[in-house]
Design a protein around this motif. Structure first.
Motif, PDB file in Angstrom:
ATOM      1  N   THR A 141       0.832  -1.204   0.000  1.00 41.26           N
ATOM      2  CA  THR A 141       0.000   0.000   0.000  1.00 41.26           C
ATOM      3  C   THR A 141       0.864   1.249   0.000  1.00 41.26           C
ATOM      4  O   THR A 141       0.601   2.195  -0.758  1.00 41.26           O
ATOM      5  N   ILE A 142       1.905   1.263   0.810  1.00 43.12           N
ATOM      6  CA  ILE A 142       2.801   2.416   0.873  1.00 43.12           C
ATOM      7  C   ILE A 142       3.491   2.622  -0.465  1.00 43.12           C
ATOM      8  O   ILE A 142       3.591   3.750  -0.959  1.00 43.12           O
ATOM      9  N   LEU A 143       3.944   1.542  -1.087  1.00 40.97           N
ATOM     10  CA  LEU A 143       4.605   1.643  -2.388  1.00 40.97           C
ATOM     11  C   LEU A 143       3.648   2.163  -3.469  1.00 40.97           C
ATOM     12  O   LEU A 143       4.024   3.010  -4.285  1.00 40.97           O
ATOM     13  N   ALA A 144       2.428   1.684  -3.483  1.00 40.20           N
ATOM     14  CA  ALA A 144       1.464   2.103  -4.497  1.00 40.20           C
ATOM     15  C   ALA A 144       1.112   3.578  -4.353  1.00 40.20           C
ATOM     16  O   ALA A 144       1.096   4.324  -5.342  1.00 40.20           O
ATOM     17  N   ILE A 145       0.852   4.013  -3.133  1.00 41.47           N
ATOM     18  CA  ILE A 145       0.496   5.418  -2.903  1.00 41.47           C
ATOM     19  C   ILE A 145       1.673   6.324  -3.227  1.00 41.47           C
ATOM     20  O   ILE A 145       1.512   7.374  -3.856  1.00 41.47           O
ATOM     21  N   SER A 146       2.869   5.936  -2.832  1.00 42.56           N
ATOM     22  CA  SER A 146       4.052   6.753  -3.110  1.00 42.56           C
ATOM     23  C   SER A 146       4.336   6.823  -4.608  1.00 42.56           C
ATOM     24  O   SER A 146       4.724   7.879  -5.117  1.00 42.56           O
ATOM     25  N   ALA A 147       4.130   5.727  -5.327  1.00 43.83           N
ATOM     26  CA  ALA A 147       4.350   5.734  -6.777  1.00 43.83           C
ATOM     27  C   ALA A 147       3.360   6.674  -7.474  1.00 43.83           C
ATOM     28  O   ALA A 147       3.743   7.425  -8.379  1.00 43.83           O
ATOM     29  N   ARG A 148       2.113   6.655  -7.032  1.00 45.06           N
ATOM     30  CA  ARG A 148       1.133   7.578  -7.609  1.00 45.06           C
ATOM     31  C   ARG A 148       1.481   9.023  -7.303  1.00 45.06           C
ATOM     32  O   ARG A 148       1.344   9.899  -8.148  1.00 45.06           O
ATOM     33  N   TRP A 149       1.936   9.277  -6.097  1.00 46.72           N
ATOM     34  CA  TRP A 149       2.288  10.642  -5.704  1.00 46.72           C
ATOM     35  C   TRP A 149       3.492  11.130  -6.506  1.00 46.72           C
ATOM     36  O   TRP A 149       3.535  12.287  -6.915  1.00 46.72           O
ATOM     37  N   LEU A 150       4.463  10.258  -6.739  1.00 44.05           N
ATOM     38  CA  LEU A 150       5.621  10.638  -7.556  1.00 44.05           C
ATOM     39  C   LEU A 150       5.237  10.876  -9.012  1.00 44.05           C
ATOM     40  O   LEU A 150       5.843  11.705  -9.695  1.00 44.05           O
ATOM     41  N   ALA A 151       4.239  10.156  -9.508  1.00 40.30           N
ATOM     42  CA  ALA A 151       3.778  10.388 -10.872  1.00 40.30           C
ATOM     43  C   ALA A 151       3.151  11.772 -11.004  1.00 40.30           C
ATOM     44  O   ALA A 151       3.284  12.427 -12.036  1.00 40.30           O
ATOM     45  N   LEU A 152       2.491  12.225  -9.946  1.00 40.52           N
ATOM     46  CA  LEU A 152       1.881  13.551  -9.960  1.00 40.52           C
ATOM     47  C   LEU A 152       2.904  14.663  -9.723  1.00 40.52           C
ATOM     48  O   LEU A 152       2.701  15.791 -10.170  1.00 40.52           O
ATOM     49  N   HIS A 153       3.960  14.365  -8.979  1.00 40.40           N
ATOM     50  CA  HIS A 153       4.979  15.366  -8.632  1.00 40.40           C
ATOM     51  C   HIS A 153       6.366  14.837  -9.002  1.00 40.40           C
ATOM     52  O   HIS A 153       7.135  14.427  -8.125  1.00 40.40           O
ATOM     53  N   PRO A 154       6.744  14.859 -10.274  1.00 37.25           N
ATOM     54  CA  PRO A 154       8.042  14.290 -10.678  1.00 37.25           C
ATOM     55  C   PRO A 154       9.241  15.055 -10.115  1.00 37.25           C
ATOM     56  O   PRO A 154      10.332  14.509 -10.041  1.00 37.25           O
ATOM     57  N   GLU A 155       9.056  16.283  -9.682  1.00 33.84           N
ATOM     58  CA  GLU A 155      10.176  17.042  -9.114  1.00 33.84           C
ATOM     59  C   GLU A 155      10.632  16.476  -7.774  1.00 33.84           C
ATOM     60  O   GLU A 155      11.729  16.774  -7.309  1.00 33.84           O
ATOM     61  N   ARG A 156       9.827  15.635  -7.158  1.00 33.97           N
ATOM     62  CA  ARG A 156      10.183  15.056  -5.859  1.00 33.97           C
ATOM     63  C   ARG A 156      10.945  13.745  -5.982  1.00 33.97           C
ATOM     64  O   ARG A 156      11.193  13.075  -4.986  1.00 33.97           O
ATOM     65  N   ARG A 157      11.344  13.364  -7.182  1.00 32.66           N
ATOM     66  CA  ARG A 157      12.106  12.122  -7.375  1.00 32.66           C
ATOM     67  C   ARG A 157      13.539  12.247  -6.909  1.00 32.66           C
ATOM     68  O   ARG A 157      14.221  11.253  -6.727  1.00 32.66           O
ATOM     69  N   THR A 158      14.029  13.459  -6.762  1.00 31.64           N
ATOM     70  CA  THR A 158      15.397  13.679  -6.271  1.00 31.64           C
ATOM     71  C   THR A 158      15.341  14.392  -4.939  1.00 31.64           C
ATOM     72  O   THR A 158      14.346  15.034  -4.602  1.00 31.64           O
ATOM     73  N   TRP A 159      16.415  14.280  -4.194  1.00 29.55           N
ATOM     74  CA  TRP A 159      16.482  14.955  -2.907  1.00 29.55           C
ATOM     75  C   TRP A 159      17.676  15.888  -2.916  1.00 29.55           C
ATOM     76  O   TRP A 159      18.753  15.458  -3.304  1.00 29.55           O
ATOM     77  N   PRO A 160      17.553  17.115  -2.506  1.00 23.25           N
ATOM     78  CA  PRO A 160      16.334  17.833  -2.152  1.00 23.25           C
ATOM     79  C   PRO A 160      15.489  18.097  -3.385  1.00 23.25           C
ATOM     80  O   PRO A 160      15.993  18.137  -4.497  1.00 23.25           O
ATOM     81  N   PRO A 161      14.178  18.274  -3.207  1.00 26.67           N
ATOM     82  CA  PRO A 161      13.270  18.450  -4.335  1.00 26.67           C
ATOM     83  C   PRO A 161      13.637  19.686  -5.154  1.00 26.67           C
ATOM     84  O   PRO A 161      13.988  20.726  -4.604  1.00 26.67           O
ATOM     85  N   GLN A 162      13.537  19.553  -6.451  1.00 30.70           N
ATOM     86  CA  GLN A 162      13.804  20.672  -7.362  1.00 30.70           C
ATOM     87  C   GLN A 162      12.472  21.296  -7.771  1.00 30.70           C
ATOM     88  O   GLN A 162      11.485  20.600  -7.963  1.00 30.70           O
ATOM     89  N   SER A 163      12.450  22.595  -7.925  1.00 37.40           N
ATOM     90  CA  SER A 163      11.236  23.245  -8.390  1.00 37.40           C
ATOM     91  C   SER A 163      11.091  23.006  -9.899  1.00 37.40           C
ATOM     92  O   SER A 163      12.084  22.929 -10.609  1.00 37.40           O
ATOM     93  N   PRO A 164       9.843  22.879 -10.404  1.00 38.78           N
ATOM     94  CA  PRO A 164       9.641  22.545 -11.828  1.00 38.78           C
ATOM     95  C   PRO A 164      10.060  23.612 -12.782  1.00 38.78           C
ATOM     96  O   PRO A 164      10.362  24.643 -12.706  1.00 38.78           O
TER      97      PRO A 164
END
Length: 80
Positions: free
Chosen positions: A57-80
């Motif tokens: 469940t955690i993996l599925a929700i996080s994958a969907r959230w990353l699909a909506l916010h691709p800038e959060r795939r790296t740390w620290p997050p980059q602005s679009p």
């Protein structure tokens, strides 16, 4: 955590990798949802809810959230 019983003596040199994986997954999900930690109370409540959730469940929700916010795939997050 279900299925993992407490040890009779504490670990000194080894790590329970099931617990480490669970912790890393939970912290990664928190960083995806709250990248700047501006509201610590929200992230605490989210951590508390993640304690009872299953890994899939955690993996599925996080994958969907990353699909909506691709800038959060790296740390620290980059602005679009």
């Amino acid at each position: 955590m279900a299925g993992i019983k407490a040890r009779s003596r504490p670990r000194v040199r080894s790590v329970n990798f099931r617990r480490v994986w669970w912790w890393v997954l939970r912290e990664a999900a928190v960083r995806i949802w709250f990248p700047y930690a501006s509201d610590p109370y929200s992230s605490r409540a989210f951590r508390r809810r993640l304690c009872g959730a299953q890994r899939s469940t955690i993996l599925a929700i996080s994958a969907r959230w990353l699909a909506l916010h691709p800038e959060r795939r790296t740390w620290p997050p980059q602005s679009p």
